[in-house]
Write an enzyme that holds these catalytic residues in place. Structure first.
Site: not given
Lengths: 448, 448
Positions: A44, A111, A133, A279-280
């Site tokens: 971010c 992940a 990204r 899965a996260v």
């Protein structure tokens, strides 16, 4: 024997999963594998390095190597997971030097995040189409700016596209945003609220072209212009910000089912349909708190929350993930914009009958210097009179107002309750009548 | 015949009462009487005029004469209500020119506010002890500064005392705060949190003397020094900020009962024990949402909310007041401090068994420039695990976090729910893991 936990991915959700697993199980062998050269950094933050607010990309590393050592986490950088075998419970990886290794696991956490999405546009095989990204993507864009780029076309008016657009403008580039839809920030805001943000960006000289699909990348080997809505737009830098898609190839190859959002299907413990595989993060779906339908909002805050739950469960804990409201916020030049819950558009898409109301107010007492405009829009379920969404655009103090409404939604606050809520105030900090409360009154009037 | 509504007081609660009454009844004859020369101004803004942030005291007028005209409100300035007769339903007033008038009412709203409180200290009859309640008080302090005052002693380390202290320091005065209790902001914060604010103020060179009662005002006719804790402190300006007391003389003279807080007793419609007589604002009490005991927090936000309910009811509506959490916030130099619900001290006083937890974090992503420290302390009822209070001290974005927890308390959020809450984030605006959520985890650990 110590429990073996393998985590594929080592950023927001992967690292939080590792950390939560370590907290639950002090002796587990925890291994994180990532293709990237750098782990534990904040994606971010990338647009703000490009904008020059942060000196270097490496400053974005939130979890330095010392963290992994201290937590006794085995971090494998530049290591690509190539296959998962859920029967043998192994992950095959290819290390930096090309060697193949097989990692056995008792629990696996996927992940793998998401990848930038490129629609099937003519000429998309040409060179020079950048995206943002990871750190290496950021470095490529930064290099283009340092090489003297004067203008950029950004395809997509979502959060990443606009934050990057602002960053490039702060570096002196002329920026044109091209968006297929009739508004900017379509995931975050309804058109009426998005218009306020657009006006601010346009006042800052960002060029925003709406209702224009990118039809073709022009140029010989290297892109020199795009054709969008019939118009040819030249630029020095071209950025694909069409959005991201969950990275699910590893999972699907291993027979791990996806859900209706095309992200990996999970239960309330973030476990996939295959036992001991979790899965996260951006590759996983989870239920929306309001609609109970699976969503995949691909936000950092959701990723870390998912990671914490998935990691704890992978280490033998029993931890539940309560779902998402997809609360999100951004700062673009001097304006902040945020959302929690459903926009009016999203509510309609979910066939929820709503009543909405909005007010414009100030961020400080009217007489206090530095007060800036703020607008609050509330979305209320008609039948229950419960708040199910809020959008706020203003000059300051937007984030925590979004969190206020997020908490209100999570606890089923009705619009009547919000209209009478007890709030804090001081002239330099807000108005006596809190704008959220005034917005609630606007909605209430429609119920009378 | 038109309904006659008389409102005694024409600031926060009085004006909001008038406005709400007008909204309900378009034809009512609504009369506001006030002793002051100015109506509809923000008392909370007074310290900031003195500090020089706002040019003139008249800038604090939020409701100008045009507002009263437009709303067809009969505003009587410099008019003192001298008696209420609840049997005949009249209010006797003395106008500016000394004439006595009798105003009949169908509904009466008492919004007489509060007065600065002066304890029985030796020498308190001497001249030169100022306080800050209204514009005229502010003008007196301002005049003293303009006349060349170089130092001030402020007696009391509550919100008004400290905000005024900062204002005077911004005007170049040396300021000494004298507080009887062992901490500053005793109503707002627990001692541990108050210490953070105190350190900031002391770094800014405010002198703070705790555990010192004012024993005597020294000087001939005019005060030139105080004796506190045995010490003699000289100054050019002396400010009494011991606190305020509900102005209830008119009510008690008329036989309108007070409650246990010594403010006017009210029911949930803000009606007093006498039919058709309402009391709102700093002179009225209302139940605390957590303890259900009456309180009288004397805050602007509470006053306007009470005013709105009382005014609507005075005009024939049926509107309920939901009680108070006394959420409050202040900004002192570069630090913000706020509270909602009960402090740990207040909880103990109410014999509520609590578990508390606190964390220190940052107001922005660690790598983002301008991040400042923020500390969140949560107070949780042990038995129910519900949040019943929060204190936050930080460099920015404190107010709306207080409102977040205020909403959480109002909806009965448990500490477990807060620890898993969905929150919004962007690097320039906050940390990925919201400090409130981290504080909730700190508390939760104590439950395990």
């Amino acid at each position: 024997m110590a429990r073996r936990i393998v985590i594929i991915g080592a950023n927001a959700s992967g690292v939080d999963a590792a950390s939560a697993a370590r907290k639950k199980d002090r002796t587990a062998e925890i291994t994180l594998v990532t293709q990237e050269k750098t782990a534990g950094y904040s994606r971010c933050g990338l647009p703000f390095v490009i904008g020059g607010h942060i000196a270097e990309f490496k400053d974005l590393v939130v979890y330095p190597p010392a963290f992994f050592q201290m937590q006794k986490l085995n971090l494998c950088l530049e290591t690509k997971a190539t296959a998962i075998n859920t029967k043998d419970k192994t992950v095959t990886v290819q290390t930096k030097d090309g060697a193949t290794e097989v990692l056995p696991y008792d629990s696996l956490v996927i992940a793998t995040g998401a990848d930038s999405f490129m629609p099937p546009i003519k000429g998309r095989e040409k060179q020079g189409i950048l995206s943002l990204r990871g750190i290496e993507d950021g470095e490529r864009i930064d290099a283009a700016v340092k090489a003297g780029a004067k203008s950029a076309v950004i395809m997509g008016a979502g959060l990443i596209g606009l934050e990057l657009g602002v960053g490039l403008m702060e570096r002196g580039l002329k920026v044109t945003i091209v968006e297929m839809l009739p508004q900017i920030l379509p995931q975050l805001l309804d058109a009426d609220m998005a218009k306020l943000v657009q006006q601010h960006l346009e006042e800052k000289s960002m060029q925003i072209l709406l209702n224009k699909s990118v039809e073709e990348f022009l140029g010989d080997d290297k892109v020199t212009a795009i054709k969008a809505g019939g118009e040819v737009i030249e630029a020095d830098v071209f950025i694909s910000a069409f959005g991201v898609r969950a990275s699910t190839k590893l999972a699907t190859d291993a027979g791990i089912p996806l859900g209706e959002t095309r992200a990996i299907k999970t239960n309330s413990r973030m476990e996939t349909e295959v036992k001991d595989v979790y899965a996260v993060g951006d590759c996983a779906e989870a239920p929306n708190i309001i609609t109970h339908k699976p969503v995949c909002p691909q936000l950092g805050t959701v990723a870390v929350r998912m990671g914490k739950v998935g990691g704890a469960n992978a280490a033998g804990d029993y931890s539940l993930f309560g779902g998402v409201l997809a609360s999100a916020v951004t700062r673009l030049f001097e304006i902040e914009a945020g959302n929690t819950g459903l926009t009016e558009t999203a509510a309609q898409r979910n066939r929820i009958e709503v009543v909405t109301g909005a007010i414009s107010s100030k961020t400080r007492a009217d007489y206090y210097p530095g007060a800036t405009p703020i607008k609050v829009k509330l979305v209320v379920e008609k039948e229950s009179q419960r708040i199910i969404g809020a959008q706020i655009v203003g000059g300051e103090e937007v984030t925590q107002r979004i969190n206020c409404i997020s908490f209100a939604i999570q606890k089923g606050m009705t619009i009547r309750e919000l209209a009478k809520a007890d709030t804090a105030y001081a002239p330099p900090l807000n108005e006596t009548w809190e704008p959220m409360v005034l917005a609630a009154e606007m909605v209430l009037m429609k119920f009378r």
